[in-house]
Design a protein around this motif. Sequence first.
Motif, PDB file in Angstrom:
ATOM      1  N   LEU A 108     -28.679 -32.008   1.172  1.00 32.21           N
ATOM      2  CA  LEU A 108     -29.604 -32.030   0.040  1.00 32.21           C
ATOM      3  C   LEU A 108     -30.849 -31.201   0.280  1.00 32.21           C
ATOM      4  O   LEU A 108     -31.314 -30.500  -0.617  1.00 32.21           O
ATOM      5  N   ARG A 109     -31.409 -31.287   1.473  1.00 30.71           N
ATOM      6  CA  ARG A 109     -32.695 -30.635   1.752  1.00 30.71           C
ATOM      7  C   ARG A 109     -32.472 -29.390   2.602  1.00 30.71           C
ATOM      8  O   ARG A 109     -32.120 -29.481   3.773  1.00 30.71           O
ATOM      9  N   MET A 110     -32.667 -28.221   1.978  1.00 33.91           N
ATOM     10  CA  MET A 110     -32.461 -26.954   2.679  1.00 33.91           C
ATOM     11  C   MET A 110     -33.477 -25.943   2.174  1.00 33.91           C
ATOM     12  O   MET A 110     -34.010 -26.075   1.072  1.00 33.91           O
ATOM     13  N   PRO A 111     -33.719 -24.890   2.965  1.00 30.65           N
ATOM     14  CA  PRO A 111     -34.567 -23.807   2.463  1.00 30.65           C
ATOM     15  C   PRO A 111     -33.797 -22.954   1.467  1.00 30.65           C
ATOM     16  O   PRO A 111     -32.566 -22.966   1.436  1.00 30.65           O
ATOM     17  N   ASP A 112     -34.524 -22.251   0.628  1.00 31.30           N
ATOM     18  CA  ASP A 112     -33.920 -21.258  -0.264  1.00 31.30           C
ATOM     19  C   ASP A 112     -32.890 -21.882  -1.203  1.00 31.30           C
ATOM     20  O   ASP A 112     -31.756 -21.414  -1.314  1.00 31.30           O
ATOM     21  N   GLY A 113     -33.286 -22.949  -1.878  1.00 30.99           N
ATOM     22  CA  GLY A 113     -32.379 -23.595  -2.820  1.00 30.99           C
ATOM     23  C   GLY A 113     -31.890 -24.927  -2.293  1.00 30.99           C
ATOM     24  O   GLY A 113     -31.132 -24.968  -1.332  1.00 30.99           O
ATOM     25  N   ASP A 114     -32.349 -26.054  -2.901  1.00 32.21           N
ATOM     26  CA  ASP A 114     -31.914 -27.355  -2.391  1.00 32.21           C
ATOM     27  C   ASP A 114     -30.462 -27.633  -2.767  1.00 32.21           C
ATOM     28  O   ASP A 114     -29.838 -26.886  -3.510  1.00 32.21           O
ATOM     29  N   GLY A 115     -29.940 -28.731  -2.229  1.00 36.86           N
ATOM     30  CA  GLY A 115     -28.521 -29.027  -2.416  1.00 36.86           C
ATOM     31  C   GLY A 115     -28.129 -29.285  -3.856  1.00 36.86           C
ATOM     32  O   GLY A 115     -27.038 -28.912  -4.287  1.00 36.86           O
ATOM     33  N   VAL A 116     -29.015 -29.904  -4.629  1.00 34.56           N
ATOM     34  CA  VAL A 116     -28.691 -30.197  -6.025  1.00 34.56           C
ATOM     35  C   VAL A 116     -28.614 -28.918  -6.843  1.00 34.56           C
ATOM     36  O   VAL A 116     -27.648 -28.689  -7.581  1.00 34.56           O
ATOM     37  N   THR A 117     -29.630 -28.071  -6.704  1.00 40.58           N
ATOM     38  CA  THR A 117     -29.626 -26.801  -7.439  1.00 40.58           C
ATOM     39  C   THR A 117     -28.438 -25.947  -7.029  1.00 40.58           C
ATOM     40  O   THR A 117     -27.770 -25.325  -7.868  1.00 40.58           O
ATOM     41  N   THR A 118     -28.160 -25.907  -5.739  1.00 35.15           N
ATOM     42  CA  THR A 118     -27.032 -25.117  -5.235  1.00 35.15           C
ATOM     43  C   THR A 118     -25.712 -25.662  -5.767  1.00 35.15           C
ATOM     44  O   THR A 118     -24.813 -24.902  -6.132  1.00 35.15           O
ATOM     45  N   THR A 119     -25.594 -26.987  -5.815  1.00 29.80           N
ATOM     46  CA  THR A 119     -24.388 -27.610  -6.365  1.00 29.80           C
ATOM     47  C   THR A 119     -24.176 -27.194  -7.817  1.00 29.80           C
ATOM     48  O   THR A 119     -23.074 -26.794  -8.223  1.00 29.80           O
ATOM     49  N   GLU A 120     -25.222 -27.263  -8.613  1.00 26.20           N
ATOM     50  CA  GLU A 120     -25.130 -26.888 -10.025  1.00 26.20           C
ATOM     51  C   GLU A 120     -24.674 -25.444 -10.181  1.00 26.20           C
ATOM     52  O   GLU A 120     -23.798 -25.134 -11.002  1.00 26.20           O
ATOM     53  N   ARG A 121     -25.258 -24.557  -9.391  1.00 31.18           N
ATOM     54  CA  ARG A 121     -24.959 -23.129  -9.532  1.00 31.18           C
ATOM     55  C   ARG A 121     -23.545 -22.794  -9.058  1.00 31.18           C
ATOM     56  O   ARG A 121     -22.853 -21.978  -9.665  1.00 31.18           O
ATOM     57  N   HIS A 127      -6.465 -28.329   3.662  1.00 33.53           N
ATOM     58  CA  HIS A 127      -7.608 -28.317   2.757  1.00 33.53           C
ATOM     59  C   HIS A 127      -8.735 -27.541   3.433  1.00 33.53           C
ATOM     60  O   HIS A 127      -9.077 -27.804   4.592  1.00 33.53           O
ATOM     61  N   THR A 128      -9.300 -26.589   2.719  1.00 33.52           N
ATOM     62  CA  THR A 128     -10.351 -25.755   3.295  1.00 33.52           C
ATOM     63  C   THR A 128     -11.728 -26.319   2.970  1.00 33.52           C
ATOM     64  O   THR A 128     -11.973 -26.795   1.861  1.00 33.52           O
ATOM     65  N   VAL A 129     -12.623 -26.244   3.958  1.00 35.56           N
ATOM     66  CA  VAL A 129     -13.943 -26.862   3.828  1.00 35.56           C
ATOM     67  C   VAL A 129     -15.036 -25.858   4.203  1.00 35.56           C
ATOM     68  O   VAL A 129     -14.920 -25.146   5.207  1.00 35.56           O
ATOM     69  N   LEU A 130     -16.085 -25.814   3.389  1.00 30.41           N
ATOM     70  CA  LEU A 130     -17.281 -25.026   3.694  1.00 30.41           C
ATOM     71  C   LEU A 130     -18.403 -26.001   4.017  1.00 30.41           C
ATOM     72  O   LEU A 130     -18.651 -26.947   3.263  1.00 30.41           O
ATOM     73  N   LEU A 131     -19.073 -25.794   5.150  1.00 36.02           N
ATOM     74  CA  LEU A 131     -20.181 -26.652   5.562  1.00 36.02           C
ATOM     75  C   LEU A 131     -21.502 -26.017   5.165  1.00 36.02           C
ATOM     76  O   LEU A 131     -21.736 -24.837   5.442  1.00 36.02           O
ATOM     77  N   VAL A 132     -22.378 -26.781   4.528  1.00 32.09           N
ATOM     78  CA  VAL A 132     -23.682 -26.267   4.118  1.00 32.09           C
ATOM     79  C   VAL A 132     -24.769 -27.211   4.633  1.00 32.09           C
ATOM     80  O   VAL A 132     -24.926 -28.325   4.140  1.00 32.09           O
ATOM     81  N   ASP A 133     -25.500 -26.762   5.645  1.00 38.17           N
ATOM     82  CA  ASP A 133     -26.579 -27.551   6.235  1.00 38.17           C
ATOM     83  C   ASP A 133     -27.455 -26.608   7.042  1.00 38.17           C
ATOM     84  O   ASP A 133     -26.935 -25.713   7.721  1.00 38.17           O
ATOM     85  N   ASP A 134     -28.755 -26.802   6.984  1.00 39.26           N
ATOM     86  CA  ASP A 134     -29.646 -25.870   7.688  1.00 39.26           C
ATOM     87  C   ASP A 134     -29.814 -26.210   9.160  1.00 39.26           C
ATOM     88  O   ASP A 134     -30.492 -25.477   9.886  1.00 39.26           O
TER      89      ASP A 134
END
Length: 216
Positions: free
Chosen positions: A65-78, A12-19
Amino acid sequence: MTGGGGRGDGKHTVLLVDDHPVVREGLRGMIEAEDDLTVVGEAASGTEARTMAAALRPDVILMDLRMPDGDGVTTTERILAELPQTRIVVVTTYESDADILRAVEAGAAGYLLKDASRAELAAAVREAAAGKTVLAPSVAGRLMGLMREPAPAALTAREIEVLTQVAQGQTNADIGRALHISEATVKTHLLRTFSKLEVSDRTAAVTTAMALGLLR
């Protein structure tokens, strides 16, 4: 089977998103210690996450959830608008009512806190990749409290059966075969369930039902 990473080794491939690099390093260490999981990329912002998700098509994204240039919720939706098969699990230090509801409404497949153990994290990735919904116990408790009022109409035994299958990652066709009913009947049960739980999609229905104790 991986959903989009294109690997032939069955991982299973995983992408990590955290600032925070130290957080990404910790998550990578826990995931890479599992034989069936692999990290294919790391992103430090919302924009970077969207770009990497499109290029790598990971099975699961662990999203802060909290990141620069687009928070986690908005990024999730997109990301889900562009890659609906990708499963996104929020991994954060925040568990406020507003944060939890926003993540669920955005289509997140799960919500974990950063104090999760390696075993909990690995299990969450596997379950999300399998189409299941993953909630930290404290988060499930919060959702239950948020959704107590007004109480939803009771689900029928058949509606619970159908929703249980949804929680296990089954498609409408799979559910129809398992329960010996038509796919159209499955859709009817789901629409009634959505109405009773006051939700608009499968993930929200499962999450809400779990929080209310309707699913185990």
